[in-house]
Write a protein that holds these residues in place. Sequence first.
Motif, PDB file in Angstrom:
ATOM      1  N   ASN A 299     -11.395   6.391  -9.250  1.00 22.96           N
ATOM      2  CA  ASN A 299     -10.840   5.122  -8.798  1.00 22.96           C
ATOM      3  C   ASN A 299     -10.741   4.146  -9.958  1.00 22.96           C
ATOM      4  O   ASN A 299     -11.509   4.214 -10.921  1.00 22.96           O
ATOM      5  CB  ASN A 299     -11.668   4.541  -7.654  1.00 22.96           C
TER       6      ASN A 299
ATOM      7  N   SER B  51       0.841  -1.197   0.000  1.00 24.16           N
ATOM      8  CA  SER B  51       0.000   0.000   0.000  1.00 24.16           C
ATOM      9  C   SER B  51       0.871   1.240   0.000  1.00 24.16           C
ATOM     10  O   SER B  51       1.874   1.302   0.724  1.00 24.16           O
ATOM     11  CB  SER B  51      -0.911   0.028   1.237  1.00 24.16           C
TER      12      SER B  51
ATOM     13  N   TYR C   4      -4.747  13.927  -3.196  1.00 25.86           N
ATOM     14  CA  TYR C   4      -4.323  12.644  -2.647  1.00 25.86           C
ATOM     15  C   TYR C   4      -4.262  11.585  -3.750  1.00 25.86           C
ATOM     16  O   TYR C   4      -4.912  11.680  -4.786  1.00 25.86           O
ATOM     17  CB  TYR C   4      -5.262  12.183  -1.536  1.00 25.86           C
TER      18      TYR C   4
ATOM     19  N   ASN D 213      -0.315  12.504  -0.006  1.00 31.09           N
ATOM     20  CA  ASN D 213      -1.311  13.517   0.306  1.00 31.09           C
ATOM     21  C   ASN D 213      -0.641  14.877   0.436  1.00 31.09           C
ATOM     22  O   ASN D 213       0.428  14.996   1.044  1.00 31.09           O
ATOM     23  CB  ASN D 213      -2.029  13.162   1.616  1.00 31.09           C
TER      24      ASN D 213
ATOM     25  N   ASN E  43       0.471   5.738  -0.406  1.00 38.46           N
ATOM     26  CA  ASN E  43      -0.395   6.888  -0.617  1.00 38.46           C
ATOM     27  C   ASN E  43       0.387   8.178  -0.452  1.00 38.46           C
ATOM     28  O   ASN E  43       1.392   8.233   0.271  1.00 38.46           O
ATOM     29  CB  ASN E  43      -1.614   6.858   0.312  1.00 38.46           C
TER      30      ASN E  43
ATOM     31  N   ASN F 135      -3.953   7.147  -3.642  1.00 38.71           N
ATOM     32  CA  ASN F 135      -3.859   5.913  -2.863  1.00 38.71           C
ATOM     33  C   ASN F 135      -3.724   4.722  -3.806  1.00 38.71           C
ATOM     34  O   ASN F 135      -4.323   4.701  -4.886  1.00 38.71           O
ATOM     35  CB  ASN F 135      -5.100   5.716  -1.986  1.00 38.71           C
ATOM     36  N   SER F 136      -2.966   3.714  -3.373  1.00 37.47           N
ATOM     37  CA  SER F 136      -2.793   2.525  -4.208  1.00 37.47           C
ATOM     38  C   SER F 136      -2.600   1.292  -3.332  1.00 37.47           C
ATOM     39  O   SER F 136      -2.018   1.367  -2.245  1.00 37.47           O
ATOM     40  CB  SER F 136      -1.584   2.693  -5.139  1.00 37.47           C
ATOM     41  N   ASN F 137      -3.115   0.167  -3.813  1.00 36.70           N
ATOM     42  CA  ASN F 137      -2.942  -1.131  -3.156  1.00 36.70           C
ATOM     43  C   ASN F 137      -2.677  -2.183  -4.229  1.00 36.70           C
ATOM     44  O   ASN F 137      -3.412  -2.263  -5.223  1.00 36.70           O
ATOM     45  CB  ASN F 137      -4.191  -1.514  -2.370  1.00 36.70           C
TER      46      ASN F 137
END
Length: 647
Positions: A456, A376, A395, A380, A378, A397-399
Amino acid sequence: MGGGRNSRGSTVNRSQANGITTSNLLGFNYSDEIFKDFETNANYNYAEAHTKNKNHSESTELRPDGNSYFTTSNSNTDNRNISNKANVELEYKISPTIRLFVAPRFNTSITESNPDSNSISDNLTTGKKAYDANSKSSNRNESNNFSNAINFNKSFEKRARNLSFGFNNNNSKSNSNNFIESETNFYDIDGVLNRNISRDQNSKNNSISDSYSAEIEYTEPVTDSIRFKIGVEYNYQNNINDNKTYDDIGNDVYTDLNDEQTTYLTSKQNSIAPKAGIRFQKNKFTFDVNSTTSITQYDNHSFYKGESTDLNKKYILPYGSAQIRYRIDRSKFFTARYNYSQSLPSASELLPIENVSSTLNTVTGNPNLNPTETHSANINYRNFNFQTRSGYNLYLNSNFYNNDVISTSIYNPDNSRTTSYENISGTYSLSAGGSWNKSIKQEANLLRYGLAINANHSFSKSFTNGVLYGAKSIGISPRVYLNYDYGEFFTIAPSYNFSYNETTYDISSLNARSNVVHRFNLQTTSYWPTNWIWGNDFGYTYNSINQSFYLWNTSLSYTFLNKTFVAKVKVYDILNQNQSITRSISSTAITDNINTVLRRYAMFSLTYQIKNFAGKAPGRNRNMGGMDREGERPEGFGGGRPGGPMD
């Protein structure tokens, strides 16, 4: 709805509880300093809730060979729950450098439900019925839970030198007694009845879950800018699930033990995890690195159809995290984080025994599953002035997942299936967005406006009928709002939300699926004439499921007797059009759900205000100028508090 107040009454594309709940609540709090440096806080809550819901769902189930099935389901649920919760927090400052904190919690609940359901599945390729099923049941569940947290902290004369010890436990026990009658009819490819499964059973389940953890950690300041910490954590978990199912031998006498639906499972984890971390902090810059290695013994046991199965494995599970944070000034900061973790499959996913509790789906575990790895990351950036309520936020975010556990299904022509589990790699989820807000005040005029957007993208995989295929999903949700306050006279606040979601598949037999939702909302509040407040909330929702509706709420309140009493009448859903519909699109199905929601009703209230309570006089909350709106955060912001692993 259109956002704002109306959103409280809508479940369109939102995760909310289904149905209508009536509740009775009782609680009290007690806080005191029993003696010097010993503080206590205790509270007790009693809750009684009754929820009724009617659900109608339509699902198009996808197959990689191009065939598809259309399933219509209806259900009625009537649930009653009674819970008692008691929490205590004790903090003792033994000395200026030593503190002890203890927080026990108790929770008991009794749940009774009487659901019934029916469903029909048709093969869209042949136009023939695949199966039909109906069931009704009566369930009762009792559970008790006790948890406790103990923390001992010792600080030293040297700044940032610290020793802490923590202990946590969670112990729960539940038992359920369920009666169910069901009948399922399966049809062959020509729509002719092929087989029937009828059940009249009593299922009794007892489960116990115990977990304990202890941790000791020491922090040492190497220099003014560098801190180093070391520690070790011990974890123990033990879960027992004992399920017995009895068939009716006649006249509602349930004494015939059904071996196929009777299981006994245990799962135990023992782990010890040494850990270390370092923090570098200089002026406006902070850098954290933390690492843990969990040495785990994982033992699973089952007893099924007279046979015992044991799966005992050892794992070495690494965990790691890193964070960089740069605070430019009071309103500006940049943060970047990375985390790596591994998680173990559950006992039901591992143990190779059949679960035939569902007449439509037989599930078997896979003892060869590996732990799932998750990466994970992220980023920001925030530039926001809370005094002027102006600024922006960005922001990302990534997984990313390796050895993710997915279900694999083999379908029969009658749409029944057998399911197991497999590890797959290469799946991921990404999201990005931001918000911008501006506030302008000039004499009696206050104008606030802004916009926010979220996008997303995810990639998942499914294993159906021996074919592995992928599904890519994208979504975008922009929002724009405006707020205008004119002194103490009125507020007007329009807003607009749009969302688009689409899923595409990497095999030609499956077509792309999408959904669009538009929401418009207008809030108005008038504070004239004096002592009167009139609020309106009007919203319009449209989505591509061919559903659209208006929702209009209004309230009128009058303050009298030196502003000590407030009389209010509120009418909800004046137009009587409120709806609850959701659409979910996955790699295997497109499902629409309609649930029960409140329609038109009126509510009257009389409030007595105690002035100057706790040293503060009551004042008017003009935030966003709405009907019963209180204490909102700046538009478009969220995502948790800033901070690092060593905070």
